[in-house]
Structure formats: structure tokens, C-alpha cells
Design a protein around this motif. Structure first.
Motif, short mmCIF file in Angstrom:
data_model
loop_
_atom_site.label_atom_id
_atom_site.label_comp_id
_atom_site.label_asym_id
_atom_site.label_seq_id
_atom_site.Cartn_x
_atom_site.Cartn_y
_atom_site.Cartn_z
N LEU A 54 0.84 -1.20 0.00
CA LEU A 54 0.00 0.00 0.00
C LEU A 54 0.87 1.24 0.00
O LEU A 54 1.75 1.40 0.86
N VAL A 55 0.64 2.14 -0.96
CA VAL A 55 1.29 3.45 -0.98
C VAL A 55 0.31 4.46 -0.41
O VAL A 55 -0.77 4.66 -0.95
N ASP A 56 0.67 5.07 0.71
CA ASP A 56 -0.21 6.02 1.39
C ASP A 56 0.32 7.44 1.16
O ASP A 56 1.39 7.80 1.67
N ILE A 57 -0.42 8.23 0.39
CA ILE A 57 -0.03 9.60 0.08
C ILE A 57 -0.57 10.54 1.15
O ILE A 57 -1.78 10.75 1.27
N GLY A 58 0.33 11.10 1.94
CA GLY A 58 -0.07 11.94 3.06
C GLY A 58 -0.22 11.13 4.33
O GLY A 58 -1.23 11.21 5.02
N LYS A 118 5.79 18.63 -3.21
CA LYS A 118 4.36 18.82 -3.43
C LYS A 118 4.00 18.37 -4.85
O LYS A 118 4.71 18.68 -5.82
N ASP A 119 2.90 17.64 -4.94
CA ASP A 119 2.34 17.23 -6.23
C ASP A 119 3.30 16.36 -7.04
O ASP A 119 3.33 16.42 -8.27
N SER A 120 4.09 15.55 -6.33
CA SER A 120 4.93 14.57 -7.01
C SER A 120 5.02 13.32 -6.15
O SER A 120 4.83 13.37 -4.93
N ILE A 121 5.29 12.19 -6.80
CA ILE A 121 5.41 10.91 -6.11
C ILE A 121 6.78 10.33 -6.45
O ILE A 121 7.03 10.01 -7.62
N PRO A 122 7.66 10.17 -5.48
CA PRO A 122 9.04 9.71 -5.75
C PRO A 122 9.13 8.19 -5.92
O PRO A 122 9.86 7.51 -5.21
N LEU A 123 8.36 7.66 -6.89
CA LEU A 123 8.34 6.23 -7.15
C LEU A 123 8.47 5.99 -8.66
O LEU A 123 8.17 6.87 -9.46
N ASP A 124 8.88 4.79 -9.01
CA ASP A 124 9.08 4.44 -10.42
C ASP A 124 7.74 4.27 -11.15
O ASP A 124 6.72 3.95 -10.53
N PRO A 125 7.74 4.44 -12.47
CA PRO A 125 6.51 4.23 -13.26
C PRO A 125 5.99 2.80 -13.11
O PRO A 125 6.77 1.84 -13.02
N GLU A 142 -1.91 21.26 -6.67
CA GLU A 142 -2.18 21.16 -8.10
C GLU A 142 -2.71 19.75 -8.37
O GLU A 142 -1.95 18.86 -8.77
N PRO A 143 -4.01 19.55 -8.18
CA PRO A 143 -4.59 18.19 -8.30
C PRO A 143 -4.31 17.52 -9.64
O PRO A 143 -4.05 16.31 -9.68
N SER A 144 -4.33 18.28 -10.73
CA SER A 144 -4.12 17.68 -12.04
C SER A 144 -2.72 17.05 -12.13
O SER A 144 -2.56 15.94 -12.65
N LYS A 145 -1.71 17.75 -11.63
CA LYS A 145 -0.36 17.21 -11.64
C LYS A 145 -0.28 15.95 -10.79
O LYS A 145 0.38 14.97 -11.15
N MET A 146 -0.95 15.98 -9.64
CA MET A 146 -0.88 14.84 -8.73
C MET A 146 -1.58 13.62 -9.32
O MET A 146 -1.09 12.49 -9.20
N LEU A 147 -2.70 13.83 -9.99
CA LEU A 147 -3.39 12.70 -10.61
C LEU A 147 -2.58 12.11 -11.76
O LEU A 147 -2.61 10.89 -11.98
N ILE A 150 -0.12 9.95 -10.01
CA ILE A 150 -0.75 8.71 -9.56
C ILE A 150 -0.90 7.75 -10.74
O ILE A 150 -0.61 6.56 -10.63
N ARG A 151 -1.35 8.29 -11.84
CA ARG A 151 -1.52 7.46 -13.04
C ARG A 151 -0.17 6.91 -13.52
O ARG A 151 -0.07 5.76 -13.97
N ARG A 152 0.87 7.71 -13.39
CA ARG A 152 2.21 7.29 -13.84
C ARG A 152 2.73 6.11 -13.03
O ARG A 152 3.29 5.16 -13.59
N VAL A 153 2.55 6.14 -11.71
CA VAL A 153 3.16 5.11 -10.86
C VAL A 153 2.25 3.89 -10.66
O VAL A 153 2.70 2.85 -10.20
N LEU A 154 0.97 4.01 -11.04
CA LEU A 154 0.03 2.92 -10.82
C LEU A 154 0.12 1.88 -11.94
O LEU A 154 0.18 2.22 -13.12
#
Length: 221
Positions: A54-58, A118-125, A142-147, A150-154
Motif C-alpha cells: 500500500l502506498v499512502d499519500i499523506g 508537493k504534487d509529485s510521487i518519488p516512485l518508479d513508473p 495542483e490536483p491535475s499534476k498529482m493525478l 498517480i496514473r504514472r506510478v500505478l
């Protein structure tokens, strides 16, 4: 992006980590049975199972993550937050200690933690199969950047779980961060606009120290 809790129906508003510590321990009127019942139900709502990562953001101080680990064996959690004073090894060790004390159980709290921008996830695609935003989505600057992140790493088969306070009406703001809570239809539009598919839409009712209704939504890629 540190997370907290409490919708507009609650008469006070403090960081969820503080509430977690009060809900889980150090309260004379602490009801362990009701607390564990609430989080067992939450675990079912987000479909967290043994063997999951599980990746928990926040993730904040990690109290709820330690509680998850006490209730679901053999899970690994990747904890993300932007505040290094909140998400730290010492705080996670303290969370583990306190959850073990309050639940009177021995369990393994397996995790890695990362401080993110902020608005980034330090994980691989395509590296994650289960992502959780527990009461943190409305804090994204910046919700659009964050989504997109999320789509990139999922992974293609992965799921995103969203738990957000459900306000009585649109425009009500979170007293702690000053940002407006998101209505369920706003969350759904936000994700479907980024080509996610709504899988489940549910609710959970908190009736511990904090009280309120929360939207629980699950999306797939």
C-alpha cells in the motif's frame, strides 16, 4: 500534503495524527473495541488484504498505518508526506510502540517512507498496485499534476482508494488547512477527467472522538 481529518459537522479541527493518538491511546474513555471495529471496516472498504503493498499519500505520523499493520498481516506500506518533521523514523517507531501498547498485540510494521515534493510521487513508473489518499486529496495544491503522477506510478491492474470528509454542502472549508472539502461528484469528475474508472463508491461513519461522514471511492486505471 500532511493529512488530517474532520468534516464540517465536527466542532473542532486538529491534525488527524493528534486525533489518532487520542483515539488509540492515552484516553480514559478509549473504547478499543469500537476503534478496531471502525478500522476493520475501513480496511474492508479499501480492500486491503494480506500480501498487499500500500502506498499512502499523506501518511502523516503513521499511527493509522501501524494500526492497519496490526489488523492485516503481511502487508508492506510505502508512506509519503511532504513534512519531514511529521513523517520520520522516530515518529513511526513511536506509532508502532503505541499501537502495540493499545492493541495488546505483537505484529510486524513493515514500511518504507519517503519525503516527497508537493504534487509529485518519488516512485518508479508502473510500480504500485494499491494507492491510498486518506483525507489528503483536498490538500493537493495542483490536483491535475498529482493525478498524472498517480496514473504514472500505478500499474494497469492497480487501484486508487480515496477517503475524504463529506461536507454537508459545497464550499465548506477545512479549518486546519483552509482549503475546501471536495464533494463526491467533484472527486469522481477529477478522476474520470484523467481517464480513471470509478469502481466503488461507499461511505464510512466515524463516531469516535471525531464524528463525521466520509466518502470512500475506489478507482482503477
Amino acid at each position: 500534503m500532511g493529512y488530517h481529518i474532520l468534516p464540517a459537522v465536527i466542532s473542532f479541527n486538529v491534525p488527524f495524527s493528534c486525533i489518532s493518538s487520542n483515539i488509540i491511546y492515552c484516553q480514559k474513555d478509549f473504547n478499543a473495541e469500537e476503534t478496531l471495529k471502525f478500522y476493520r471496516n475501513e480496511i474492508e472498504l479499501i480492500n486491503l488484504k494480506s500480501g498487499d503493498t500500500l502506498v499512502d499519500i499523506g501518511a502523516g505520523y503513521g499511527y493509522v498505518n501501524a494500526l492497519y499493520a496490526s489488523l492485516v498481516p503481511n502487508i508492506f506500506q510505502v508512506l509519503l508526506d511532504t513534512d519531514k518533521k511529521v513523517l520520520s523514523r522516530s515518529n513511526l517507531k513511536q506509532a508502532y510502540k503505541e499501537i502495540r501498547k493499545s492493541t495488546h498485540s505483537a505484529f510486524n510494521f513493515n514500511y518504507d517512507f519517503k519525503i516527497s515534493l508537493k504534487d509529485s510521487i518519488p516512485l518508479d513508473p508502473s510500480s504500485c498496485n494499491k494507492i491510498l489518499c486518506r483525507r489528503s486529496l483536498h490538500e493537493f495544491t495542483e490536483p491535475s499534476k498529482m493525478l498524472k503522477e498517480i496514473r504514472r506510478v500505478l500499474k494497469d491492474s492497480g487501484e486508487v482508494g480515496i477517503i475524504e470528509a463529506q461536507p454537508k454542502r459545497k464550499g465548506i472549508r477545512d479549518d486546519y488547512c483552509g482549503l475546501p472539502y471536495l464533494m463526491p461528484d467533484e472527486i469522481i469528475k477529477m478522476f474520470t477527467d484523467h481517464k480513471f474508472i470509478l469502481k466503488n463508491q461507499q461511505k464510512e461513519e466515524m463516531n469516535l472522538i471525531g464524528k463525521g461522514t466520509f466518502s470512500v471511492l475506489t478507482f482503477t486505471k
